[in-house]
Write a protein that holds these residues in place. Structure first.
Motif, PDB file in Angstrom:
ATOM      1  N   UNK A  62       0.847  -1.205   0.000  1.00 31.47           N
ATOM      2  CA  UNK A  62       0.000   0.000   0.000  1.00 31.47           C
ATOM      3  C   UNK A  62       0.877   1.247   0.000  1.00 31.47           C
ATOM      4  N   UNK A  63       0.394   2.328  -0.605  1.00 34.77           N
ATOM      5  CA  UNK A  63       1.222   3.543  -0.677  1.00 34.77           C
ATOM      6  C   UNK A  63       1.379   4.140   0.721  1.00 34.77           C
ATOM      7  N   UNK A  64       2.486   4.859   0.962  1.00 31.90           N
ATOM      8  CA  UNK A  64       2.664   5.506   2.274  1.00 31.90           C
ATOM      9  C   UNK A  64       1.494   6.408   2.643  1.00 31.90           C
ATOM     10  N   UNK A  65       0.871   7.047   1.657  1.00 29.34           N
ATOM     11  CA  UNK A  65      -0.257   7.933   1.983  1.00 29.34           C
ATOM     12  C   UNK A  65      -1.446   7.127   2.497  1.00 29.34           C
ATOM     13  N   UNK A  66      -1.675   5.948   1.899  1.00 33.93           N
ATOM     14  CA  UNK A  66      -2.783   5.105   2.385  1.00 33.93           C
ATOM     15  C   UNK A  66      -2.462   4.605   3.789  1.00 33.93           C
ATOM     16  N   UNK A  67      -1.199   4.263   4.008  1.00 32.34           N
ATOM     17  CA  UNK A  67      -0.815   3.823   5.359  1.00 32.34           C
ATOM     18  C   UNK A  67      -1.033   4.966   6.358  1.00 32.34           C
ATOM     19  N   UNK A  68      -0.705   6.188   5.941  1.00 26.68           N
ATOM     20  CA  UNK A  68      -0.908   7.350   6.822  1.00 26.68           C
ATOM     21  C   UNK A  68      -2.391   7.515   7.153  1.00 26.68           C
ATOM     22  N   UNK A  69      -3.245   7.194   6.189  1.00 22.72           N
ATOM     23  CA  UNK A  69      -4.695   7.304   6.414  1.00 22.72           C
ATOM     24  C   UNK A  69      -5.136   6.408   7.568  1.00 22.72           C
ATOM     25  N   UNK A  70      -4.596   5.203   7.635  1.00 18.95           N
ATOM     26  CA  UNK A  70      -4.933   4.286   8.736  1.00 18.95           C
ATOM     27  C   UNK A  70      -4.409   4.855  10.063  1.00 18.95           C
ATOM     28  N   UNK A  71      -3.228   5.463  10.015  1.00 20.30           N
ATOM     29  CA  UNK A  71      -2.663   6.046  11.237  1.00 20.30           C
ATOM     30  C   UNK A  71      -3.540   7.187  11.764  1.00 20.30           C
ATOM     31  N   UNK A  72      -4.074   7.996  10.846  1.00 24.97           N
ATOM     32  CA  UNK A  72      -4.966   9.088  11.282  1.00 24.97           C
ATOM     33  C   UNK A  72      -6.199   8.507  11.988  1.00 24.97           C
ATOM     34  N   UNK A  73      -6.775   7.444  11.398  1.00 22.92           N
ATOM     35  CA  UNK A  73      -7.971   6.833  11.999  1.00 22.92           C
ATOM     36  C   UNK A  73      -7.632   6.219  13.364  1.00 22.92           C
ATOM     37  N   UNK A  74      -6.472   5.596  13.449  1.00 26.21           N
ATOM     38  CA  UNK A  74      -6.037   4.972  14.711  1.00 26.21           C
ATOM     39  C   UNK A  74      -5.879   6.043  15.797  1.00 26.21           C
ATOM     40  N   UNK A  75      -5.287   7.156  15.409  1.00 20.81           N
ATOM     41  CA  UNK A  75      -5.085   8.256  16.361  1.00 20.81           C
ATOM     42  C   UNK A  75      -6.429   8.748  16.935  1.00 20.81           C
ATOM     43  N   UNK A  76      -7.444   8.860  16.063  1.00 16.86           N
ATOM     44  CA  UNK A  76      -8.761   9.315  16.524  1.00 16.86           C
ATOM     45  C   UNK A  76      -9.343   8.328  17.536  1.00 16.86           C
ATOM     46  N   UNK A 191      -6.425  -0.967  16.364  1.00 10.79           N
ATOM     47  CA  UNK A 191      -5.788  -0.963  15.031  1.00 10.79           C
ATOM     48  C   UNK A 191      -6.738  -1.579  14.007  1.00 10.79           C
ATOM     49  N   UNK A 192      -7.339  -2.718  14.365  1.00 10.11           N
ATOM     50  CA  UNK A 192      -8.239  -3.385  13.411  1.00 10.11           C
ATOM     51  C   UNK A 192      -9.407  -2.470  13.068  1.00 10.11           C
ATOM     52  N   UNK A 193      -9.929  -1.814  14.106  1.00 12.24           N
ATOM     53  CA  UNK A 193     -11.055  -0.894  13.877  1.00 12.24           C
ATOM     54  C   UNK A 193     -10.642   0.268  12.962  1.00 12.24           C
ATOM     55  N   UNK A 194      -9.376   0.656  13.055  1.00 11.16           N
ATOM     56  CA  UNK A 194      -8.883   1.774  12.226  1.00 11.16           C
ATOM     57  C   UNK A 194      -8.651   1.360  10.777  1.00 11.16           C
ATOM     58  N   UNK A 195      -8.724   0.056  10.511  1.00 12.81           N
ATOM     59  CA  UNK A 195      -8.569  -0.392   9.122  1.00 12.81           C
ATOM     60  C   UNK A 195      -7.213  -1.004   8.805  1.00 12.81           C
ATOM     61  N   UNK A 196      -6.416  -1.307   9.823  1.00 11.83           N
ATOM     62  CA  UNK A 196      -5.123  -1.952   9.549  1.00 11.83           C
ATOM     63  C   UNK A 196      -5.391  -3.379   9.071  1.00 11.83           C
ATOM     64  N   UNK A 197      -4.780  -3.795   7.967  1.00  8.28           N
ATOM     65  CA  UNK A 197      -5.027  -5.174   7.497  1.00  8.28           C
ATOM     66  C   UNK A 197      -4.650  -6.199   8.567  1.00  8.28           C
ATOM     67  N   UNK A 198      -5.365  -7.312   8.576  1.00 11.48           N
ATOM     68  CA  UNK A 198      -5.104  -8.378   9.553  1.00 11.48           C
ATOM     69  C   UNK A 198      -3.657  -8.846   9.451  1.00 11.48           C
ATOM     70  N   UNK A 199      -3.067  -9.094  10.592  1.00 11.27           N
ATOM     71  CA  UNK A 199      -1.709  -9.633  10.619  1.00 11.27           C
ATOM     72  C   UNK A 199      -0.616  -8.583  10.714  1.00 11.27           C
ATOM     73  N   UNK A 200      -0.962  -7.308  10.514  1.00 15.63           N
ATOM     74  CA  UNK A 200       0.094  -6.279  10.547  1.00 15.63           C
ATOM     75  C   UNK A 200       0.469  -5.938  11.991  1.00 15.63           C
ATOM     76  N   UNK A 201      -0.473  -6.111  12.919  1.00 14.61           N
ATOM     77  CA  UNK A 201      -0.175  -5.872  14.348  1.00 14.61           C
ATOM     78  C   UNK A 201      -0.670  -7.085  15.141  1.00 14.61           C
ATOM     79  N   UNK A 202       0.233  -7.936  15.543  1.00 16.40           N
ATOM     80  CA  UNK A 202      -0.148  -9.106  16.342  1.00 16.40           C
ATOM     81  C   UNK A 202       0.405  -8.954  17.751  1.00 16.40           C
TER      82      UNK A 202
END
Ligand code: NAD
Length: 503
Positions: A62-76, A191-202
């Motif tokens: 995934x592009x860094x910008x898409x990854x940043x999008x998940x980080x913004x959601x996680x932060x909220x 993280x899962x709720x923020x949209x991080x794909x499964x397996x990226x944070x175990x």
């Protein structure tokens, strides 16, 4: 039946959750078992690693910008759930809600920093470095990386390392402390709720057995560790011997040097907060006060003693409490043994915090604050990290003697100087071999956009935690020399045997 804490693998709690050894998780204020944590067996470790491998393929594509999008959601989500997270931390760790909220904010700071990953991970480019060749470098994630974390910051430290690892495109496996394992699972759920794909944070639970298996696992590329020095050294040696990139942030004995011209009331207040906050269970706690000269020392101890006696002690959810209990009865016994050694070696115990009981919490691991004066650098209470509510005053006669003591100590995590003299502050900053320095700042934990890390035996490995250096730790560099042949203008055909240059 006691509820159990299972591993968080591939976006949900592990299915084989009845297997593996179990360890009790206590509420340190009540002294009662509130949960049982399941230790990872071979199957859980294999599941976590293969889930992370799968997650890595998707996430790193995934592009860094898409990854940043998940980080913004996680932060909220972290902001929204701060109250319940703070309560969960307090239940298992024992620190006050206010202190837990501070830890949460310091974790969120790193998420905010990591949202800038598209910029942080940028490479470099030079056009036409010679012969029509363009030269560029780029940073790529490592793959599956592991974070082994301590009990004292069950939220902040998994985030400090893991968020940067994930932002860089890696998949992260957190092996948190077995003593307060629930908060890391909650982080996984958010993280899962923020949209991080499964397996990226175990999250894989357990103790030495799980750590040792991960340290030699062929699919693990890097290990970031925070904890005590003996364990950190073992992790650094074992991990690097098995070809992994390792950074280990370890134990501490942080001094505050106080010069005769310092504002002693401010210094005393700073010492109380930094020495007894979180019951002294912080790697950046001040545990040695080193006033310069007898007069400064006398005046300082005069100010410290009543402040220590007035400390408010209570459970995590008592809003008036300054500090809570220690993590386990064993931790309390260890601190009491060290206090005993200080007395036996001739230090003066000005305030004795042993034998304290909190009404209604008789089985809790509470201690009141203790204060030593006239400790020397050869005593065990000076040399050892006590990790409890004990402040030791070790008097120095001169500024140079204080600098020498700081530099001779095994640890070099943090240090503070309280002074009103700029020349001394400058000389001190230049002379001390310590990673993080506070000038009239008692706990100099750098912000997320700078770096955290100690010196000497407080750190093994080269890179620091968070800040731009964490991008270096969690990525590898690839450099490309690219030329596109233009049949009309490029003349150099045929083999060249000399080392190519651009001259
Ligand atoms: P610890 O070293 O006992 O445990 C840390 C982690 O290592 C845990 O996940 C634990 O399960 C695992 N572990 C424990 N023993 C092990 C072994 N023999 N082999 C392999 N893994 C093992 O530390 P702790 O008691 O949880 O935390 C307190 C320590 O952490 C203090 O020394 C403190 O100074 C240090 N600390 C350092 C920093 C820093 O950034 N420098 C920050 C926080 C805490």
């Amino acid at each position: 039946m006691t509820p159990h804490v299972s591993h968080y693998i591939h976006g949900s709690l592990h299915r084989n959750n009845n297997e593996g050894r179990r360890l009790p998780v206590f509420n340190p204020a009540h002294g009662e078992v509130i949960r049982e944590v399941i230790c990872a067996d071979d199957k859980a470790i294999a599941d976590a690693v293969s889930s992370a491998q799968e997650g890595f393929v998707k996430w790193s594509g995934m592009s860094p910008s898409k990854r940043a999008g998940v980080l913004f959601a996680f932060r909220e989500l972290l902001v929204r759930h701060t109250d319940s997270l703070a309560d969960l931390i307090g239940q298992e760790h024992g620190k006050t809600i206010a202190d837990a909220k501070g830890e949460i904010q310091r974790g969120i700071d790193v998420v905010e920093f990591a949202t800038g990953i598209p910029h942080l991970i940028k490479g470099a480019f030079n056009s036409n470095v010679g012969g029509g060749i363009d030269l560029y470098s780029m940073r790529e994630p490592l793959g599956v990386v592991v974070g082994i974390t301590p009990f004292n910051f069950p939220f902040m430290i998994p985030l400090w390392m893991g968020v940067m690892a994930v932002a860089c495109g890696n998949a992260f496996i957190n092996k948190p402390s077995e003593r307060d394992p629930s908060t890391p699972n909650r982080i996984g759920e958010l993280w899962s709720e923020a949209g991080l794909p499964d397996g990226v944070w175990n999250v894989l639970h357990g103790d030495k057995e799980a750590v040792d298996a991960l340290l030699v696992h062929p699919e693990v590329a890097a290990v970031s560790f925070v904890g005590s020095t003996p364990v950190g050294e073992h992790i650094y040696r074992t991990g690097t011997a098995s070809g992994k990139r390792v950074q280990a942030f370890c134990g501490a004995k942080n001094h505050m040097v106080i010069t005769p011209d310092a504002d002693l009331d401010r210094a005393a207040d700073a010492l109380i907060g930094a020495g007894y906050g979180s019951a002294g269970e912080r790697c950046m706690a001040i545990s040695v006060a080193m006033p310069i000269g007898e007069e400064t020392a006398d005046k300082l101890v005069e100010r410290l003693a009543p402040r220590v006696q007035q400390l408010q002690i209570g459970p995590w959810n008592d809003s008036k409490a300054d500090m809570g209990p220690l993590i386990t009865p064993e931790a309390k016994t260890r601190v009491e043994r060290l206090i005993e050694s200080g007395i036996n070696e001739g230090a003066e115990l000005v305030v004795d915090g042993r034998g304290y009981t909190l009404q209604g919490y008789e089985k809790g691991n509470f201690m009141a604050g203790s204060l030593f004066d006239r400790a020397t650098t050869s005593m065990e209470i000076y040399k050892t990290e006590i990790f409890g509510p004990v402040l030791t005053v070790a008097r120095a006669q001169h500024f140079d003697e204080a600098v020498e003591a700081v530099n001779n100590h095994e640890y070099g995590n943090g240090v503070a100087l309280f002074t009103s003299r700029g020349d001394l502050a400058q000389a001190f900053t230049n002379a001390v071999d310590v990673g993080m320095i506070g000038i009239n700042v008692p706990i100099p934990v750098p912000m997320a956009f700078h770096h955290f890390g100690g010196s000497k035996r407080s750190k093994f490995g080269d890179t620091q935690m968070h800040g731009p250096e964490s991008v270096i730790f969690f990525t590898k560099m690839k450099t490309v020399s690219a030329r596109w042949f233009d049949s009309e203008h490029m003349g150099d055909t045929g083999a060249q045997f000399a080392m190519p240059t651009n001259r």
